[in-house]
Design a protein around this motif. Structure first.
Motif, mmCIF file in Angstrom:
data_model
loop_
_atom_site.group_PDB
_atom_site.id
_atom_site.type_symbol
_atom_site.label_atom_id
_atom_site.label_comp_id
_atom_site.label_asym_id
_atom_site.label_seq_id
_atom_site.Cartn_x
_atom_site.Cartn_y
_atom_site.Cartn_z
ATOM 1 N N GLU A 213 -33.024 -12.232 36.532
ATOM 2 C CA GLU A 213 -32.543 -11.103 35.892
ATOM 3 C C GLU A 213 -32.397 -9.738 36.607
ATOM 4 O O GLU A 213 -33.565 -9.243 36.861
ATOM 5 C CB GLU A 213 -33.276 -10.895 34.683
ATOM 6 N N TYR A 214 -31.243 -9.637 37.172
ATOM 7 C CA TYR A 214 -31.145 -8.544 38.286
ATOM 8 C C TYR A 214 -31.311 -7.316 37.495
ATOM 9 O O TYR A 214 -30.637 -6.908 36.597
ATOM 10 C CB TYR A 214 -30.005 -8.509 38.840
ATOM 11 N N SER A 215 -32.094 -6.219 37.993
ATOM 12 C CA SER A 215 -31.991 -4.976 37.872
ATOM 13 C C SER A 215 -32.160 -4.293 39.306
ATOM 14 O O SER A 215 -32.811 -4.647 39.956
ATOM 15 C CB SER A 215 -33.334 -4.720 36.640
ATOM 16 N N HIS A 233 -32.540 -2.037 31.878
ATOM 17 C CA HIS A 233 -32.367 -3.131 31.422
ATOM 18 C C HIS A 233 -31.871 -4.119 32.341
ATOM 19 O O HIS A 233 -32.135 -3.880 33.742
ATOM 20 C CB HIS A 233 -31.544 -2.970 30.210
ATOM 21 N N THR A 234 -30.990 -5.027 32.209
ATOM 22 C CA THR A 234 -30.742 -6.091 33.365
ATOM 23 C C THR A 234 -29.168 -6.290 33.111
ATOM 24 O O THR A 234 -28.706 -6.616 31.926
ATOM 25 C CB THR A 234 -31.470 -7.257 33.091
ATOM 26 N N TYR B 172 -37.012 -3.243 29.622
ATOM 27 C CA TYR B 172 -37.088 -4.749 29.748
ATOM 28 C C TYR B 172 -37.707 -5.224 31.207
ATOM 29 O O TYR B 172 -38.409 -6.045 31.062
ATOM 30 C CB TYR B 172 -35.468 -5.289 29.482
ATOM 31 N N THR B 173 -37.206 -4.392 32.311
ATOM 32 C CA THR B 173 -37.703 -4.977 33.594
ATOM 33 C C THR B 173 -39.049 -4.614 34.072
ATOM 34 O O THR B 173 -39.525 -4.937 34.986
ATOM 35 C CB THR B 173 -36.692 -4.469 34.649
ATOM 36 N N GLU B 175 -42.650 -5.048 33.205
ATOM 37 C CA GLU B 175 -43.150 -5.997 32.429
ATOM 38 C C GLU B 175 -44.821 -5.358 32.335
ATOM 39 O O GLU B 175 -45.306 -4.659 33.091
ATOM 40 C CB GLU B 175 -43.588 -7.394 33.365
ATOM 41 N N MET B 193 -40.172 -10.730 31.090
ATOM 42 C CA MET B 193 -38.910 -10.960 31.147
ATOM 43 C C MET B 193 -38.754 -12.361 30.948
ATOM 44 O O MET B 193 -39.581 -13.321 31.116
ATOM 45 C CB MET B 193 -38.192 -10.742 32.306
#
Lengths: 243, 243
Positions: A213-215, A233-234, B172-173, B175, B193
């Motif tokens: 999941e790229y961020s 977010h991603t 979200y990214t 953790e 994630m």
């Protein structure tokens, strides 16, 4: 109903071609190093590139000694430019609608798709088509807009929290059409839950091998300040699966 | 550092025991029909129930003719009540910290966990422990708070959009620890994630077989109006994997 062919809209196309990843190719995409690390050895492999655009990946695959590449894209603008940029008889470009695409069985050893499947209405169909076109043990790597990002019907950011922008999230569980203003108004995309995407792959017979999941990193943001809003977010989801 | 043992806090425990799923058991959980449909035939299987709470699933597994069940939970409150509610020598309940849990190798044929792993700090460790404790071909089904739901450091809803509440999404990214006020202040959970959860399973050797992202149906909301706010996102993630 004829498919949306936004890439042949000149206003859209003129904007799109200015994106870093279209000016600089694969290295213009901040997520490319991650994808590259997931791509298996392509030496002597027959590759299919779904939504090949200007053919950046198709040509790179040949540099990695792929034996042949088929690049398909709905846009004649894209395919025309891809052909102009390519001097290589082992790469074939073809104009195709991915919701209608047919591929010969067991005729490819690697399948790739970057930021194209969120334009595909029937994901289960294309996944089945890809599965049947691959030889056993072959890999399939694709990148889509992350469903958390694509879900909201009216995406918007709100005030900073802890120094970063928050994203207003809704409609995740309501799959289907999404309209986005991107260079032109109302570009049509299809939202699917992450579980739908993964279950479609599994049900077709694929084994999920890796997700990313790229961020954006702080470095990415320094290079492209528009990414700042998305630190928390991603944006993109990259999936590696094995037939 | 001793693990958080919130379920032995009397204020928390008194609130928690009033939840429909604790009063009515499995049928009090709106996602149970989905989970039940994913559970394989348990006849003659040795089952481990991780975070067994009051033992609802452990007893149900025996009704499905499991040969034995080991239920583990950190809370002595929980385990004490589970023992009181159970008259069955083939079910053993044990007080265990899942971040320290050890299980004998290849000694279970099915592993289950409901809403417990988001309290576990080292997910990769527990996944490896579960993998080694299972016989080849065995299934592992677990439910966690959905990372989209758990991600935000200060979760909140905003004004209605299209008749439904939106959810403000951030972090979200990033953790790690999340604190939630749930019956008491600052209950500690761990956000990961979705890709981290899936990659941990895959890296341990599991094959992902199915995902379900639960969202309340209109029927669920009619029964529990507090679910109304979550119609547009997803509360719980259910994963089925095979060793």
């Amino acid at each position: 109903m004829s498919p949306q062919n936004i890439y042949d809209n000149s206003e859209f196309y003129n904007g799109y071609t200015q994106l870093p990843r279209q000016v600089y190719g694969l290295d213009g995409a901040p997520e490319w190093p991650t994808i590259r690390a997931l791509v298996p050895n392509l030496n002597s492999k027959r590759v299919v590139d779904l939504g090949c655009g200007f053919g950046w990946f198709s040509r790179w695959a040949r540099e990695q000694r792929a034996s042949s590449v088929l690049g398909v894209d709905l846009s004649s603008n894209m395919i025309e430019k891809a052909r102009k940029e390519t001097v290589d008889d082992a790469i074939e470009y073809r104009i195709e609608d991915m919701d209608q695409l047919q591929l010969p069985e067991a005729s490819f050893d690697f399948a790739y798709s970057a930021l194209a499947f969120h334009y595909v209405k029937d994901f289960q169909r294309i996944v089945g088509t890809v599965y049947n076109s691959l030889t056993p043990g072959s890999h399939f790597i694709f990148e889509i807009e992350h469903p958390m990002y694509l879900a909201s019907k009216e995406p918007r950011c709100v005030d900073q929290e802890g120094g970063h922008t928050s994203y207003v999230f809704n409609n995740y569980t309501f799959e289907g059409e999404r309209r986005r203003d991107w260079f032109v108004a109302g570009v049509l995309k299809y939202h699917r839950m992450l579980s739908t995407t993964l279950n479609s792959l599994i049900d077709a017979g694929f084994t999920i091998e890796h997700l990313h999941e790229y961020s954006p990193t702080e470095d990415d943001v320094a290079k492209d300040t528009t990414l700042d809003k998305t630190l928390h977010h991603t944006l993109w989801l990259i999936i590696k699966a094995r037939r």
